[in-house]
Enzyme design. Structure first.
Site, short mmCIF file in Angstrom:
data_model
loop_
_atom_site.label_atom_id
_atom_site.label_comp_id
_atom_site.label_asym_id
_atom_site.label_seq_id
_atom_site.Cartn_x
_atom_site.Cartn_y
_atom_site.Cartn_z
N SER A 173 -21.48 -38.94 -49.51
CA SER A 173 -20.59 -37.85 -49.09
C SER A 173 -19.40 -38.31 -48.27
CB SER A 173 -21.39 -36.82 -48.28
OG SER A 173 -21.92 -37.40 -47.11
N LYS A 210 -23.94 -29.65 -41.41
CA LYS A 210 -22.60 -30.20 -41.18
C LYS A 210 -21.68 -29.16 -40.54
CE LYS A 210 -22.90 -33.58 -44.95
NZ LYS A 210 -22.40 -34.01 -46.27
#
EC number: 3.4.21.53
Length: 920
Positions: A824, A867
């Site tokens: 990511s 996140k």
């Protein structure tokens, strides 16, 4: 038979008197061999020494009296005496006044005391013939001398009679000529003590040969008269010695010391009779023959003969001519004998009490069993067990599978034919214990009430809407169908978010029994599927134990830490769980111990895990996964106020005391001290705060001081929990060119991640890339892809910029001690390279995440909620997400998304416009 026990092989001379019961028995047996007759006590006159045929009177152990003749001429007795004393029986008899030379008879173990009769065995034919000749001539008098011991006391030698007597015999034979040989120049009398006893041979009885060479033996009855001293050897075969007859030293019978010692000896003898009644007959005889106990010399000899002391101590008493010293020595031996007797009595009493108590209890129990059996109140253990198992099983018979019914009936039949003492009996009993204890077809009542379940779940946990909704859906389906089926729900999330505790709340909401077991680190398949019955100590697996413990077939079972299963030589527990957690198979779950199918289809399984990566694919495929993300600050504040604070005050004893933490202090405590995804660390800090408050309250009470309510503000936190371990996640207030904020997530929750890029050197052919920061293989590949993609993308945006072709670059991810991996960070690394190449910083308060392909496509990633929470905690205002994650972001609650701008991109060109194409 007892007389024959007196005969020992290779024995030259053996004393048969002994201080124990056995020795008295041998003496009585010998006297029986000699023809002693029992007469009534009333029909016997007292022995007198003046008559030619004076009678020696003694009391035997059986209560009768025997007579022994001891005339002056040495005539033999018509009946011999039996002794219960240590050295024989004390008698009074007439004897000649002087014999300057006597035949020496060695005594191996105990000296002969004056006035005492002692049986002695001899095996030498010459000595026996000489003694018989002396008796026929009316001169049957000898000197009895104790053999000198070599290196060990006679008391210890007595414990090994055969070996010790052999050694004494060899020395005696060599000295006195019993075998016709002697050492050249050696005096055989040196092996004997100098002081002995002048003794009369009362009788000689020939005994049958008992040795391999056919030698005969004889038994003498010696009556001690007075002390004598050995002066020298006159003849060696047989041994004749020159002697001096000794008299006691003169003493004053009216001396106070002698009187006191005499009285103490008498008192001690009476004490000895209390502990050892075997001496009672000797004492009775002494009283009858000596009128009273006022003859100190005879009393001292009597007392010494009653003691079981070793030969050296008794020989010392024999050698003492001082009456006072002899009384003292005898008194010392008697005192020791009394103490030994008391100790023996105590030991014997303890043993008898224990034995009698156990026997009494045993007899009473047997009688009780017999009475109950006669009344039909009790049967034997085996019958009672069979009845118990049958009574337990019959109510369930209709709900038990036919296969299991057959097994139980066979095992009951098998048990009835086994003996309770056999090992197979215990195995069968334990097997039936488990089979009949399981809740076959017994389901617990459950509450299919949505409102009640919602109330219970909300009361125990804040948030966790996904889990609560899933349970409510389960209840709704059960309401509509009228029945419920087992499910497998797996909750995945960071530590401290309430995975384990929500399992208990689920059981409470459904009204079901709850059972929990952890499989973290488990490496033995037998923990899941049980052991084979053939093993010692075999048991069923955890699930069968669960059913027996809860007593129902539909409990809520929490399998904790399923992502931490081990694997060892005992098998793979994860593979064993495949059958357990498969709704299509667990209806006939087969445990190794039971070996019959068990229905687990109605069990609600709730599993917990921190990550899914370590759970095998086939096992994960059987689970319904519900993700639990970490809490944001607002949620933690609510949890602290609603649940944790109240519990912490209660544990600290402050339920009735006014102590509060301000909202600002609570927010700072969460932000600077407890940044983890869960609330376990927050709970620890709250308990720490209130423990310090409790200390203040306790000190105030000890000094009778009134304490005002305590309010803990931001400035007070340092005093209660110390300096904050965290300051901020942000390393940069404004990121320079080459630095970009990324987003990551782990099992502990989400966090911000900075990507730093700088140039190392430039020149033709220097366009290389170096990465540091403990990056994993996937992240290194993302860096290589980003470097390649950035070269082409930079040419499209700035054709004249050849920075990447001529410059060596170094990419670093801070927190180098922490391993990092995952795809990511692709867009973040690309943006960092472009920012450095174009010398343009990224838009302030911006963070991004997404996987980048070589063609510039942005792919979706995981952990959107974690996140997002991490970005908000770090003060980020704008987040760039892949377009594929828009659905995940939209599912987040408003309080998490509040104040954030989310940009969703599908290509890197869109990332560039949001991150770098902006006006300063």
């Amino acid at each position: 038979m007892l007389a024959r026990a007196l005969i020992r092989r290779r024995q030259a001379v053996t004393t048969l008197a002994a201080p124990s019961r056995a020795r008295s028995t041998r003496s009585r047996a010998l006297l029986d061999e000699l023809g002693a007759g029992a007469v009534a006590a009333e029909g016997v006159g007292r022995a007198r020494g003046s008559s030619k045929n004076a009678f020696v009177r003694a009391t035997t152990a059986n209560g009768n009296e025997t007579l022994a003749s001891a005339g002056d001429g040495g005539s033999t007795s018509s009946a011999s005496s039996s002794s219960t004393t240590s050295g024989g029986i004390m008698v009074s008899a007439a004897h000649p006044s002087s014999h300057p030379q006597v035949l020496a008879v060695p005594l191996p173990r105990r000296p002969l005391m004056p006035g005492i009769i002692m049986p002695v065995k001899v095996t030498d034919e010459k000595l026996i013939a000489e003694l018989e000749d002396m008796r026929n001539r009316g001169q049957a008098y000898v000197g009895a001398f104790l053999m000198r011991s070599e290196g060990s006391s006679s008391s210890s030698a007595a414990g090994k009679e055969e070996d010790a007597f052999d050694a004494l015999t060899k020395r005696t034979v060599a000295s006195v000529g019993l075998d016709g040989e002697e050492e050249e120049g050696a005096d055989p009398s040196d092996h004997m003590h100098d002081i002995g006893t002048f003794a009369q041979v009362h009788n000689i009885v020939r005994l049958p040969a008992d040795s391999p060479n056919g030698e005969e033996s004889a038994t003498l009855l010696l009556l001690g008269h007075r002390r004598l001293r050995k002066l020298g050897t006159m003849k060696r075969d047989p041994l004749v010695v020159q002697v001096e007859h000794l008299k006691d030293e003169k003493f004053d019978a009216n001396d106070d010391i002698i009187k006191a010692t005499t009285n103490e000896v008498v008192a001690t003898i009476k004490d000895l009779l209390k502990t050892n009644p075997l001496h009672k007959e000797t004492l009775q005889y002494f009283a009858q023959n000596f009128n009273d106990f006022q003859d100190p010399p005879k009393l001292a000899d009597l007392g010494a003969s009653m003691c079981s002391a070793d030969d050296a101590q008794l020989q010392r008493v024999l050698e003492l001519l001082s009456v006072k010293d002899r009384l003292d020595a005898t008194l010392e031996l008697l005192k020791k004998e009394v103490e030994i007797g008391k100790l023996q009595a105590d030991i014997g009493k303890k043993v008898e009490d224990k034995i009698s108590g156990d026997q009494r209890r045993y007899f009473l129990m047997e009688q009780l069993k017999s009475i109950k059996k006669e009344l039909g109140m009790e049967r034997d253990d085996k019958t009672a067990l069979i009845e118990k198992f049958t009574k337990r099983f019959e109510p369930k018979r209709k709900s038990v599978p036919e296969e299991t019914v057959k097994v139980i009936d066979e095992e009951l039949q098998k048990l009835s034919g086994l003996e309770p003492s056999s090992s197979e009996f215990n195995v069968t009993r334990n097997y039936l214990e488990w089979l009949t204890s399981l809740p076959w077809g017994v389901c617990g009542d459950e509450k299919l009430d949505i409102a009640h379940a919602q109330e219970v779940l909300d009361a125990d946990h804040y948030g966790l809407e996904d889990v609560k909704d899933r349970i409510l859906e389960f209840i709704a389906v059960g309401q509509l169908l009228g029945t419920t089926q087992g499910k497998i729900i797996t909750m995945v999330g960071p530590p401290g978010v309430g995975k384990t505790s929500i399992g208990q709340s689920i059981a409470k909401a459904l009204g079901r029994k709850f059972y929990r077991f952890s499989v973290g680190g488990m490496s033995d398949v037998a923990e899941i599927k049980g052991h084979r019955r053939t093993y010692v100590g075999a048991m069923p697996g955890k699930l069968i134990q669960c059913l027996k413990s809860t007593g129902v077939c539909n409990p809520v079972v929490l399998i904790d830490e399923i992502d931490k299963l081990g694997r060892g030589y005992q098998g793979d527990p994860a593979s064993a769980l495949l059958e357990l957690l498969d709704p299509e198979q667990n209806g006939t779950f087969l445990d190794h111990y039971l070996d019959v199918p068990v229905d687990l289809s109605k069990v609600l399984f709730v599993c917990t895990a921190n990550v899914l990566d370590t759970i095998p694919g086939p096992l994960l495929d059987r689970m319904e996964v519900v993700r639990l993300s970490g809490y944001i600050t607002d949620e933690k504040v609510q949890i602290a106020r609603t649940y944790l604070e109240k519990a912490a005050k209660g544990k600290s004893g402050l339920s009735d005391f006014d102590a509060t933490i301000t909202d600002e202090a609570m927010s700072k405590l969460i932000g600077d001290y407890c940044r983890e995804a869960g609330v376990r660390n927050l709970q620890k800090h709250l308990e720490k705060v209130y423990r310090k408050v409790a200390l203040k309250v306790a000190r105030a009470k000890s000094t009778d001081t009134t304490l005002d309510p305590i309010v803990i503000d931001v400035d007070d936190l340092v005093d209660y929990v110390g300096q904050p371990p965290f300051q901020t996640d942000r390393i940069y207030d404004e990121t320079p060119p080459g630095v970009v904020t990324g987003l990551a997530w782990t099992a502990m929750g989400g966090s911000t991640l900075y990507i730093e890029c700088t140039s190392v050197e430039s020149g033709e052919g220097k366009g290389s890339l170096k990465t540091t920061g403990q990056l994993g293989d996937v992240m290194k590949e993302s860096s290589a892809i980003a470097h390649t993609f950035t070269r082409g993308f930079l040419q499209s945006k700035d054709p004249g910029n050849d920075f990447l072709q001529k410059t060596s670059l170094h990419v670093h991810v801070p927190a180098g001690a922490t391993p990092k991996d995952g795809p990511s960070a692709g867009v973040t690394i690309t943006t960092s390279l472009l920012s450095l190449a174009m010398d343009k910083p990224v838009k302030p308060n911006l963070a991004m995440t997404g996987e980048l392909t070589l063609t510039g496509r942005v792919l979706p990633v995981g952990g959107i909620k974690e996140k997002t929470i991490a970005a908000r905690r770090s003060g980020v205002k704008t987040i760039i997400f892949p377009q594929g994650n828009k659905k995940d972001y939209d599912e987040l609650s408003e309080d998490i998304r509040e104040g954030l701008e989310a940009c969703f991109v599908s290509t890197y060109d869109e990332v560039y416009r949001h991150a770098l194409d902006w006006d300063r």
